[in-house]
Design a protein around this motif. Structure first.
Motif, PDB file in Angstrom:
ATOM      1  N   MET A  89      13.869  43.185 -19.313  1.00 17.27           N
ATOM      2  CA  MET A  89      14.564  42.687 -18.118  1.00 17.27           C
ATOM      3  C   MET A  89      14.866  41.198 -18.230  1.00 17.27           C
ATOM      4  SD  MET A  89      12.893  44.746 -14.890  1.00 17.27           S
ATOM      5  CE  MET A  89      11.213  44.185 -15.168  1.00 17.27           C
ATOM      6  N   ALA A  90      13.900  40.430 -18.772  1.00 22.78           N
ATOM      7  CA  ALA A  90      14.130  38.996 -18.929  1.00 22.78           C
ATOM      8  C   ALA A  90      15.275  38.740 -19.906  1.00 22.78           C
ATOM      9  CB  ALA A  90      12.845  38.316 -19.415  1.00 22.78           C
ATOM     10  N   ALA A  91      15.320  39.494 -21.009  1.00 25.03           N
ATOM     11  CA  ALA A  91      16.403  39.324 -21.983  1.00 25.03           C
ATOM     12  C   ALA A  91      17.752  39.688 -21.368  1.00 25.03           C
ATOM     13  CB  ALA A  91      16.118  40.189 -23.217  1.00 25.03           C
ATOM     14  N   PHE A  92      17.783  40.742 -20.553  1.00 23.57           N
ATOM     15  CA  PHE A  92      19.023  41.180 -19.907  1.00 23.57           C
ATOM     16  C   PHE A  92      19.574  40.093 -18.994  1.00 23.57           C
ATOM     17  CE2 PHE A  92      21.063  43.289 -16.232  1.00 23.57           C
ATOM     18  CZ  PHE A  92      22.101  43.944 -16.883  1.00 23.57           C
ATOM     19  N   PHE A  93      18.724  39.538 -18.138  1.00 26.02           N
ATOM     20  CA  PHE A  93      19.185  38.509 -17.198  1.00 26.02           C
ATOM     21  C   PHE A  93      19.452  37.187 -17.908  1.00 26.02           C
ATOM     22  CE2 PHE A  93      16.784  41.312 -14.176  1.00 26.02           C
ATOM     23  CZ  PHE A  93      17.902  41.754 -13.498  1.00 26.02           C
ATOM     24  N   CYS A  94      18.726  36.910 -18.985  1.00 27.58           N
ATOM     25  CA  CYS A  94      19.000  35.707 -19.772  1.00 27.58           C
ATOM     26  C   CYS A  94      20.386  35.798 -20.405  1.00 27.58           C
ATOM     27  CB  CYS A  94      17.932  35.531 -20.846  1.00 27.58           C
ATOM     28  SG  CYS A  94      18.147  34.054 -21.869  1.00 27.58           S
ATOM     29  N   LEU A  95      20.738  36.983 -20.885  1.00 25.07           N
ATOM     30  CA  LEU A  95      22.057  37.198 -21.480  1.00 25.07           C
ATOM     31  C   LEU A  95      23.163  36.873 -20.477  1.00 25.07           C
ATOM     32  CD1 LEU A  95      23.965  38.327 -23.693  1.00 25.07           C
ATOM     33  CD2 LEU A  95      23.546  40.610 -22.723  1.00 25.07           C
TER      34      LEU A  95
END
Length: 441
Positions: A89-95
């Motif tokens: 989830m963190a990687a998704f929102f960071c993207l």
């Protein structure tokens, strides 16, 4: 907008028309809640025991947590799964935070990516999640723990900003109603709510002294409770000083009581992570065989502070997604526009229907975005890290990677966040006196 399917289109047809900006924030929040739900499911004891069937997730007895020992990693599977879900989830929102940098209006081509293509976004999230479960153990768990600690600390500060804004808005609204209608009734409601908050805080402090301290020892717990109690008394007294009342007519004990109650909750949450069994009756230690040394059953991972934290997380995330503050200073801090701002050309149900048919989502950001896209995704990224730490009780494997334990790091992060919140609220009270030339209306 219809998630590339006829059934969602029919569902959208039953919904009222609303702004693109609101729908986008709600759907991204839905993705966060969906990931949270999956994380909760993965730490359910029955599901946790089945996670070893995932290919590569717990292969052999020597691969547990990345060490070559005869360790039964089944007891750590829920913990590992939540960490990987949090990473996804963190990687998704960071993207998306990176992709949406400097988007100024819906005329930017990237705005279409923010406000549409939801089915493909869902596929991207699923793909990142699947890939996260193939991350080799090694140092991932221990390193990602510190990412979670920093992110959670920042999200707690965001929660405090929202709580302070909510408290001020609540008090102003009721005082305004008192001036327009039955003053006695509204003032009685203010007094009643304030009394309930302070009574709950006093009762909570007494319980903390009873259950998390001992007559001899537990010095840290006594110090944390006492310091926060004194600080709460200070901000309560400051909020009703005559000079503060002159500069901030709407400040009062309602806001102070709500901040006090939240501070006591943070203190409770911190004490629940004290890694000393004698001073923390809720402490749970799990070793490599899955046994526990605590008064609670070995499979109980949700303690009361975590449940309260989950509820606060849900409310604050909705708050981030739906509301623009009435206070200019809060909007500047949270990078949102005031209510009614950001309504560009054709930004109304009537304007949306001019081209024929009723659109369920109309563009209200042609002249300018109503919120900062990147900052919004950053908030959701921090929220994902916060919920990851909450669901794992801020526990981490010890140095030998044989036991999941609660570190002092979690205690200090929570205590420092409570102090930061009290200082932030105190600043909202004294700032008009210290900076008389600035507009704090």
């Amino acid at each position: 907008s219809c998630l590339c399917g006829s059934a969602p289109c029919l569902l959208c047809g039953c919904c009222p028309s609303t702004k693109n900006s609101t729908i986008s924030r709600l759907l991204f929040t839905f993705f966060l809640f969906l990931g949270t739900l999956v994380s909760i499911i993965m730490i359910i004891p029955g599901v946790e025991k089945e996670l070893h069937k995932l290919p590569g997730f717990c292969e052999g007895s020597g691969s547990a947590l990345g060490v070559q020992t005869n360790v039964d990693c089944n007891s750590f599977l829920g913990h590992k799964a939540v960490y990987r879900m949090g990473f996804a989830m963190a990687a998704f929102f960071c993207l998306f935070a990176v992709l949406m940098v400097c988007v100024r209006s819906s005329k930017d081509p990237r705005a279409a990516l923010q406000n549409g293509f939801w089915f493909f976004k869902f596929l991207v999230l699923v793909g990142i999640t699947v890939g996260a479960f193939y991350i080799p153990d090694g140092a991932f768990t221990s390193v990602w723990f510190y990412f979670g600690v920093v992110g959670s600390f920042l999200f707690i500060l965001i929660q405090l900003v929202l709580l302070i804004d909510f408290a001020h808005s609540w008090s102003q609204r009721w005082l305004l109603n008192a001036g327009e209608g039955s003053a006695k009734g509204w003032y009685a409601a203010l007094c009643t709510v304030t009394f309930i908050f302070y009574a709950a805080s006093i009762a909570a402090v007494a319980l903390l002294y009873v259950y998390y301290t001992k007559p001899e020892g537990c010095t840290e717990g006594k110090a944390f409770i006492s310091i926060n109690l004194i600080l709460c008394l200070i901000v309560s007294v400051v909020s009703i000083l005559p000079k503060i009342q002159e500069a901030q007519p709407h400040s009062g004990l309602l806001q102070a009581s709500l901040i006090t109650l939240y501070t006591i909750y943070i203190t409770w949450s911190a004490l629940a992570n004290v890694p000393t069994q004698r001073c923390n009756p809720t402490l749970l230690l799990r070793n490599s065989t899955g046994s526990a040394t605590a008064t609670e059953p070995p499979t109980t991972w949700w303690d009361a502070p975590s449940i309260v934290g989950l509820v606060i997380f849900i409310l604050c995330t909705f708050f981030i997604s739906l509301r623009s503050s009435d206070h200019p200073q809060v909007n500047k801090l949270m990078l949102t526009e005031e209510s009614g701002a950001g309504s560009g050309a054709g930004a109304g149900p009537g304007g949306a229907a001019e081209e024929g048919g009723v659109r369920r989502a109309y563009d209200n950001e042609q002249d300018g975005v109503s919120y900062n896209y990147s900052f919004f995704h950053l908030c959701l990224l921090l929220a994902a890290l916060y919920i990851m730490m909450t669901l794992t009780n801020w526990y981490r494997p010890d140095e030998s990677l044989q036991v999941l334990s609660s570190p002092w790091t979690a205690v200090w992060v929570k205590i420092c966040s409570s102090w930061a919140g009290l200082l932030l609220y105190l600043w909202t009270l004294v700032a008009p006196l210290m900076l008389p030339d600035r507009d704090f209306s």
